[in-house]
Write an enzyme that holds these catalytic residues in place. Structure first.
Site, short mmCIF file in Angstrom:
data_model
loop_
_atom_site.label_atom_id
_atom_site.label_comp_id
_atom_site.label_asym_id
_atom_site.label_seq_id
_atom_site.Cartn_x
_atom_site.Cartn_y
_atom_site.Cartn_z
N THR A 176 0.85 -1.19 0.00
CA THR A 176 0.00 0.00 0.00
C THR A 176 0.88 1.24 0.00
OG1 THR A 176 -1.76 -1.13 1.15
CG2 THR A 176 -1.58 1.23 1.58
N ARG A 204 -14.29 -7.30 0.11
CA ARG A 204 -13.46 -6.98 1.29
C ARG A 204 -12.85 -5.57 1.15
NH1 ARG A 204 -7.96 -5.31 2.46
NH2 ARG A 204 -7.52 -5.96 4.59
N VAL A 205 -12.98 -4.80 2.21
CA VAL A 205 -12.37 -3.47 2.24
C VAL A 205 -11.48 -3.39 3.47
CG1 VAL A 205 -12.81 -0.99 2.40
CG2 VAL A 205 -14.38 -2.44 1.09
N GLY A 206 -10.29 -2.85 3.29
CA GLY A 206 -9.35 -2.73 4.41
C GLY A 206 -9.44 -1.36 5.07
N ASP A 207 -8.39 -1.02 5.78
CA ASP A 207 -8.36 0.24 6.54
C ASP A 207 -8.05 1.46 5.68
OD1 ASP A 207 -5.78 -1.02 6.23
OD2 ASP A 207 -4.96 0.59 7.47
N THR A 227 -0.12 1.46 6.97
CA THR A 227 0.01 0.26 6.14
C THR A 227 0.13 -0.93 7.08
OG1 THR A 227 1.43 -1.00 4.64
CG2 THR A 227 2.49 0.75 5.93
N GLY A 228 -0.60 -1.98 6.79
CA GLY A 228 -0.54 -3.13 7.68
C GLY A 228 -1.74 -4.02 7.50
N GLY A 230 -5.00 -4.80 7.54
CA GLY A 230 -6.14 -3.87 7.58
C GLY A 230 -7.21 -4.19 8.60
N1 ASP Z 1 -3.73 -2.00 4.91
C1 ASP Z 1 -3.94 -2.55 3.60
C2 ASP Z 1 -5.21 -3.35 3.59
O1 ASP Z 1 -5.48 -4.06 4.55
C3 ASP Z 1 -2.83 -3.43 3.14
C4 ASP Z 1 -1.46 -2.83 3.17
O2 ASP Z 1 -1.18 -1.93 3.92
O3 ASP Z 1 -0.59 -3.31 2.39
O4 ASP Z 1 -5.93 -3.32 2.60
#
Ligand code: ASP
Length: 309
Positions: A176, A204-207, A227-228, A230
């Protein structure tokens, strides 16, 4: 004049050290430096923090090296579904989009949601309808195709697993992207953009597109891009949590960022990192993974890109 500064990340899912070649490392660093220089030049020219974070994230989205825009990972149905957000710390205006396809620069659509709609968050078909009304050109699937990323998807495509960039996988090389900036007037902003997780399904939706979770900016406290993993960053309301520690516990930017990344998110099982800036131009970039593609540049002379600890 206020100290102006910019920080960027290209994800906390770096290649494990043993797999990184000097050539690849040079490519990553070049891409990071290019993005950093773009944002810094805008700030130096007197542009706003919002302008700087959008243009910087666009440079990262246009690189196939990162999991955003052109480099987005494949979903379970072999498509790309991208998420992005942006927030202006001066006005608290914000925009987010999720589950969009074919858009070259999702961060620009997020900014358009912020500035050209009455809403904060548009998703899926509706977000695409909004893009169409603004005459966005749609790229076809070949624009987003990357051989390595496709291979990564083929390995898990008929399974129930989905792959986070941060999974302790030998070839987890995608990340990300995000940028935070403080401009000459002392206004701050944050932007984040992602392709999400390989083989993700069910919308699916992340953070990353969620204000407060993966992205937040408020002149009172800080601007944050995460980033992490999510799911954990959503549960931890990570970006806002850093702002709360500063506002209510009087913590410094560095201490608040460390507290969330090295303690709070670990306690609930998450991993990753964040970049943070405050209205004085201070920067913090903690992560609890092996590395995080990152960079910072400031009018007080800092100019560096790095990958590992
Ligand atoms: N945080 C992002 C997600 O969960 C993934 C990432 O940071 O690489 O969609």
């Amino acid at each position: 004049m206020n100290t102006f500064s910019i920080a960027i990340h290209g994800g906390a899912g770096t290649l494990v050290k043993g797999m990184m070649t000097p050539e690849l490392e040079a490519q990553y660093k070049l891409a990071l430096q290019r993005a950093l220089d773009t944002g810094y030049a805008l700030l130096k020219g007197g542009k706003t923090a919002v302008e700087a974070v959008e243009e910087t994230v666009k440079v990262l989205e246009d690189s196939p090296l990162f999991n955003a825009g052109k480099g987005s990972v494949f979903t379970a149905t072999e498509t790309h579904e991208m998420d992005a957000s942006i927030m202006d710390g001066k006005t608290l205006n914000a925009g987010g989009v999720s589950l969009i396809t074919g858009i070259k620069n999702p961060v620009s659509l997020a900014r358009d949601v912020m500035e050209k709609s009455e809403h904060v968050f548009l998703a899926g078909e509706g977000a695409m309808q909004f893009a169409k009304e603004l005459n966005y050109k749609l790229e076809d699937a070949t624009y987003f195709y990357d051989e390595l990323r496709h291979k990564q998807w083929l390995e898990i495509k008929d399974t129930d697993s989905f792959q986070l960039d941060h999974a302790k996988k030998k070839d987890s090389k995608f990340g990300t992207v995000g940028a935070v900036a403080c401009d000459q007037d002392g206004n701050i902003a944050a932007a984040t953009s992602t392709g999400g997780m390989t083989n993700k399904k069910w919308g699916r939706v992340g953070d990353s597109p969620m204000i407060g979770a993966g992205n937040y900016a408020n002149n009172k406290t800080c601007a944050i891009s995460c980033t992490g993993s999510g799911e954990f960053f959503i549960r931890g309301v990570v970006a806002y949590d850093v702002a709360c520690l500063i506002e209510h516990k009087n913590m410094s930017l560095q201490d608040a960022s460390n507290e969330v990344i090295h303690k709070r998110i670990l306690e609930i099982g998450g991993d990753g990192g964040l970049i943070a800036v405050d209205t004085k131009g201070n920067i913090a970039m903690p992560f609890n993974t092996e590395g995080m593609y990152r960079g910072q540049k400031s009018s007080n002379g800092i100019d560096e890109v790095s990958i590992y600890k």
